[in-house]
Every structure is written in structure tokens, then in C-alpha cells.
Design a protein around this motif. Structure first.
Motif, PDB file in Angstrom:
ATOM      1  N   LEU A 212       0.833  -1.202   0.000  1.00 52.41           N
ATOM      2  CA  LEU A 212       0.000   0.000   0.000  1.00 52.41           C
ATOM      3  C   LEU A 212       0.869   1.254   0.000  1.00 52.41           C
ATOM      4  O   LEU A 212       0.568   2.233  -0.685  1.00 52.41           O
ATOM      5  CB  LEU A 212      -0.932   0.009   1.216  1.00 52.41           C
ATOM      6  N   LEU A 215       2.199   1.994  -3.436  1.00 51.09           N
ATOM      7  CA  LEU A 215       1.138   2.558  -4.284  1.00 51.09           C
ATOM      8  C   LEU A 215       0.937   4.031  -3.969  1.00 51.09           C
ATOM      9  O   LEU A 215       0.909   4.879  -4.865  1.00 51.09           O
ATOM     10  CB  LEU A 215      -0.180   1.821  -4.036  1.00 51.09           C
ATOM     11  N   ARG A 216       0.804   4.317  -2.688  1.00 51.57           N
ATOM     12  CA  ARG A 216       0.547   5.685  -2.263  1.00 51.57           C
ATOM     13  C   ARG A 216       1.722   6.588  -2.615  1.00 51.57           C
ATOM     14  O   ARG A 216       1.545   7.741  -2.996  1.00 51.57           O
ATOM     15  CB  ARG A 216       0.261   5.684  -0.757  1.00 51.57           C
ATOM     16  N   ARG A 218       3.783   6.165  -5.115  1.00 51.26           N
ATOM     17  CA  ARG A 218       3.736   6.422  -6.550  1.00 51.26           C
ATOM     18  C   ARG A 218       2.703   7.505  -6.867  1.00 51.26           C
ATOM     19  O   ARG A 218       2.938   8.366  -7.708  1.00 51.26           O
ATOM     20  CB  ARG A 218       3.413   5.131  -7.298  1.00 51.26           C
TER      21      ARG A 218
ATOM     22  N   LEU C  25      -7.332   3.905  -3.543  1.00 53.68           N
ATOM     23  CA  LEU C  25      -5.959   4.256  -3.874  1.00 53.68           C
ATOM     24  C   LEU C  25      -5.676   3.950  -5.353  1.00 53.68           C
ATOM     25  O   LEU C  25      -5.103   4.783  -6.064  1.00 53.68           O
ATOM     26  CB  LEU C  25      -5.005   3.468  -2.983  1.00 53.68           C
ATOM     27  N   LEU C  29      -4.746   6.661  -8.236  1.00 54.53           N
ATOM     28  CA  LEU C  29      -3.522   6.497  -9.002  1.00 54.53           C
ATOM     29  C   LEU C  29      -3.834   6.454 -10.509  1.00 54.53           C
ATOM     30  O   LEU C  29      -3.146   7.104 -11.298  1.00 54.53           O
ATOM     31  CB  LEU C  29      -2.822   5.214  -8.565  1.00 54.53           C
TER      32      LEU C  29
END
Lengths: 235, 225, 51
Positions: A212, A215-216, A218, C25, C29
Motif C-alpha cells: 500500500l 502505491l501511495r 507512486r 488508492l 492512481l
């Protein structure tokens, strides 16, 4: 620049799959394979969530601290993105820890909430995390927000041991003896067959956390690139 | 030392301004007294219970009054680009921090010197001889409050909803101070001396020392245009 | 059965929350990456035009 994101996207996918596998393993072991606790019964299984959650939350806070220190020192945007990401995910895991602790508490102590040391500490941690996120969103200029939040991240982390000490002293000095071991950390009493699912779930949570986080992170990087592009175009 | 002389200079400036107009001081006095009245109406206090609740009520009053003072702490620097001028000068920003913290401390101490005896009178508390000891403990707690309060007042200087954000950030961090100060005060009121509560006092002093040091070091990055 | 109720409640809340967060998320993204791609694409003809 967009290509770099694509490459790491694939690697991330594999990592996510690994996290998923370990989560499923941990779920199976915790819910099916492991025996119920002799004293607490089935409810003890909530500990397989609770302990990894709180450890992950503390790890998150530590990363906020590291990111904040690095950012104030070197002023590189990546460190700020790290701190912000860790804070966001940290809020999630801290909130979950409180919920798990509360649900565990109902059958164990008979109440949904008690001001015991662990729950109180986690609640304070949540408040500090939430303050971090609010400070960022309410500060008008972006860089000002980053350095303001970094200060809070550093001070908050340094305060945690003091808050820990004061809350524990407060609770152990005034606790009437009739309430059964409310302050003993659950992992102090863990027997061997219960250790395996705990470690499994801990590994699963850590893998999930870093997945996670990446991802965050990025997302933060992409947002930065967007901002930079927009700025350069305006010239 | 250069650092100290700068701090003293800034502190004197703030003190002089405050003594001339007395804005912060008067509002804080008034607010603190008002809170005591509100407490009287809110809590149905039997005489024996008041002594138990006195430290907590006093500290509630000081926290809220102090927050009021913090909101006005940097008001002097807002007008006429004073803040920019100060930051452009070759001044050690740590000295600025120390000066502001001491100024806030003086304001709060003045308020406490009035509020504590007033509380004793309004609620008819007996043991007057304990008040000086209580005041010393309160002083240590107030130092902790002023150190972190000044730091975060500067941090939230340019934020929206500043007056709400500051207590939101500050109060969770203040938990050790609140717990330690109230426990010490309770011990003094119960036994006439600290006794068992000595570890709390050490925690309080430790808190003050740690965050005063950190504040001085970190203030460079806190205060910006 | 009473005890299992609490266990499932806890596990249910936790994993639903994590799932929801993960999905939001991913969505954030994806949106950001499309915006970035659009910006890159539209700025290239501009760069070419300048040279």
C-alpha cells in the motif's frame, strides 16, 4: 517519465500478489488451524489482527518521523511524499487497531471502550496522525504544508515515549485489582501453537503495508510530476 | 552570549508592547475567571470533592486560557511585515523562539497567580499553605505548554482555521504534561508533599527540557515568511 | 457462537476497510496517471513547435 511508473507498476503487481497470498495464509492459519486460547477462547483470534495492526501503525509513525527529518534536512520532495504516504496509511491502521481492540474488549471485559493504557495510547496516536493530515490539508502553500507537517511528525514521534510512559503510569497506579490483566501486553503470554499464526499474520500485514505504501508513494510522485509539468507549461 | 542578548531584546519588546496595551493579558484574565464561573454552574461540587477536582479544573482553565494567549502570540508580527523584517535580520531564530516562549510563559504565570487564589476563594478551599507548592508544579507544566504551544503557534501561523487547528494539534501532544501536573497537584493536596508522585515530576521536567531543546534547534525550519 | 460473532465482526470490518482503501488508492492512481499521460502528450507538440 511515465514509463518509469509503468515498469514499477508491474513489479508492484507481483508484490501485491505476494501480499495477498500471505494474507490468505494468515487468515487460514489464524481462523482455522490455530487452536482457541485456553483462557480467552475464540475471541483471542482477534489478536492476530490487533498485534500486527498496532506494530504496523508504529512502523508507520517511525517512517513519518524519518521522512520528516530527511525532508527538513535535505528538502527533497521524495522524503515529504514518504512522510505523507506513511501518515495516510498510518491513520488507517491506527483506526483499525482501535476498532479491533474495542471489539476484543467487549467479550473480554464486557465494555466496548475502556480507558486502559493500550486503547488510550492508540487513540492518542490516531489524534496525532489525524492532526498531521489536517495540518497538511489546511496549510495553504504546498511547501509550507510539507515543512509544517514535518515539524509535527518529528515532535509527535519524540513525544510518543513520554505519552506512553505517562499513560501507563496513570493506568497501573490507579487500576483496581479486580480488573484482570488489562495492561499486560498480549504477546507476553503467547503459547507456541499460537505464535505461528501470529507471525504469519504479522508478515502478511507488513507485506500489505509496504505494498500500500508503494502505491501511495507512486501517487505522490505522479502528482508531483503533474505539478511540475503544469508549472513549466505556464511559462 | 549573542543568543541570549537577542532573546532578551525580543522578549523585552514583547513585554513592553503588552504592558502598554494589555490586550492579551486582560482577555486571558477575564476568560480564566469566566471559566471558573462556568465550572461552578456545571459541576455540582460538594466541598470535599472540590479538593479532589481542583487540579483538574484549574488545568482545564489554564489550557483554554493558554490557547487564547497562543492565538494572539504572533499578532504583533503580522502587521507591517514585522515578521519578514525579523527573519531577514541576522538574528538566531532559536533566540526568537526562546523570547516568544518566555513571553507567553510570563503571560500565563501572571494569569495563574490570579486564578489559583481566586479559585481557592470562590470554592472555599481550606489549605492555603499548599498553594505555593501547587504553583511551582503548575509553573513546570506551564513551561511545557508554552514550549510546544509557541512552536505550533508558529507552525500554524499561515494555516486556515488556525484557531481550531492549533488546539487540535497541541492537546494530544500535551498529554504527558496534563497527566504529570495534575497527579503532582493531587499528591500535594492529599499528602501535603509530593511523595509517590516524584516520578511524575521527573517526567514533567524531562518533557520541558527535551522540547525546549528540540524547539530551539528546529525553529529555524518552522518560522518562514 | 457468541465469540465467533466478535471474531467475524473484527475480521470483516478490518478487511473491508483495507479493501476499500486499496480500491480508492488504485482509482486515485489511475486518474493521476491518465492526467499525467494527457499532459505529456499535449506538451510534446508544443515542445516540437518551439524547436
Amino acid at each position: 517519465m511515465a514509463k518509469i511508473s509503468q515498469i514499477s507498476g508491474k513489479r508492484n503487481g507481483y508484490f501485491g500478489a505476494l501480499a495477498l497470498v500471505s494474507i490468505l495464509l494468515g487468515l487460514y492459519w489464524g481462523l482455522v488451524q490455530a487452536p482457541p486460547d485456553a483462557y480467552q477462547g475464540e475471541v483471542q483470534r482477534i489478536m492476530y489482527l490487533h498485534i500486527p495492526s498496532i506494530l504496523t501503525a508504529y512502523l508507520s509513525f517511525f517512517l513519518v518521523f524519518v521522512g520528516s527529518c530527511l525532508y527538513l534536512w535535505k528538502r527533497e520532495k521524495r522524503d515529504d511524499i514518504l512522510a505523507y504516504s506513511a501518515a495516510e496509511i498510518g491513520v488507517l491502521f491506527t483506526a483499525l487497531t482501535i476498532i479491533e481492540g474495542s471489539i476484543w474488549g467487549k467479550p473480554t471485559w464486557g465494555v466496548w471502550w475502556t480507558w486502559d493504557a493500550r486503547l488510550t495510547l492508540t487513540a492518542i496516536l490516531l489524534l496525532i496522525f489525524a492532526g498531521y493530515l489536517m495540518l497538511r490539508s489546511l496549510t495553504e502553500e504546498e511547501n509550507r504544508g510539507a515543512s509544517s507537517a514535518a515539524v509535527l511528525g518529528i515532535i509527535g514521534f519524540l513525544d510518543i515515549p513520554l505519552i506512553h510512559m505517562s499513560v501507563y503510569w496513570w493506568r497501573t497506579l490507579h487500576q483496581p485489582p479486580s480488573i484482570l490483566r488489562p495492561d499486560k501486553a498480549p504477546w507476553e503470554n503467547i503459547a507456541w501453537p499460537l505464535l505461528t499464526p501470529l507471525l504469519l499474520n504479522l508478515a502478511a500485514f507488513l507485506l500489505l503495508y509496504f505494498y500500500l505504501l508503494s502505491l501511495r508513494f507512486r501517487l505522490g510522485e505522479v502528482n508531483e510530476e503533474i505539478k511540475a509539468l503544469k508549472l513549466s507549461r505556464d511559462f | 552570549m549573542e543568543f541570549l542578548s537577542q532573546a532578551v531584546l525580543l522578549f523585552k519588546k514583547d513585554l513592553l508592547l503588552e504592558l502598554r496595551r494589555r490586550e492579551s493579558l486582560l482577555t486571558m484574565f477575564f476568560f480564566g475567571t469566566l471559566l471558573l464561573f462556568v465550572f461552578h454552574f456545571s459541576f455540582d461540587l460538594a466541598p470535599d470533592r472540590i479538593a479532589e477536582m481542583a487540579p483538574a479544573l484549574l488545568w482545564l482553565a489554564f489550557l483554554f486560557t493558554g490557547t487564547l494567549g497562543l492565538a494572539q502570540l504572533f499578532e504583533g508580527e503580522r502587521a507591517n511585515h514585522c515578521l519578514e523584517a525579523l527573519l531577514l535580520s541576522p538574528m538566531d531564530r532559536g533566540a526568537f523562539f526562546v523570547a516568544k516562549t518566555c513571553f507567553n510563559l510570563v503571560l500565563m504565570v501572571l494569569v495563574e497567580i490570579v486564578i489559583i487564589p481566586l479559585f481557592w476563594i470562590l470554592f472555599n478551599l481550606p489549605n492555603w499553605e499548599l498553594v505555593p507548592d501547587l504553583f511551582l508544579v503548575t509553573l513546570l507544566g506551564t513551561v511545557g505548554f508554552c514550549v510546544l504551544g509557541t512552536l505550533f503557534a508558529a507552525v500554524t501561523l499561515k494555516a486556515r482555521a488556525r484557531e481550531l487547528l492549533l488546539p487540535l494539534i497541541l492537546f494530544p501532544l500535551m498529554v504527558p504534561v496534563i497527566l504529570a501536573t495534575i497527579r503532582c497537584m493531587e499528591a500535594i493536596l492529599r499528602n501535603g508533599e509530593l511523595g509517590d508522585a516524584l516520578p511524575w515530576l521527573r517526567l514533567l521536567v524531562g518533557f520541558d527540557v527535551i522540547f525546549l531543546t528540540v524547539g530551539v534547534l528546529i525553529f529555524d525550519w518552522v518560522i518562514e515568511f | 457462537m457468541g465469540a465467533w460473532y466478535f471474531v467475524f465482526l473484527a475480521y470483516g470490518i478490518v478487511w473491508s476497510a483495507i479493501l476499500i482503501y486499496w480500491l480508492t488508492l488504485k482509482r486515485r492512481l489511475a486518474r493521476a496517471e491518465t492526467e499525467l499521460a494527457e499532459l505529456c502528450a499535449s506538451s510534446e507538440p508544443q515542445a516540437n513547435a518551439k524547436t
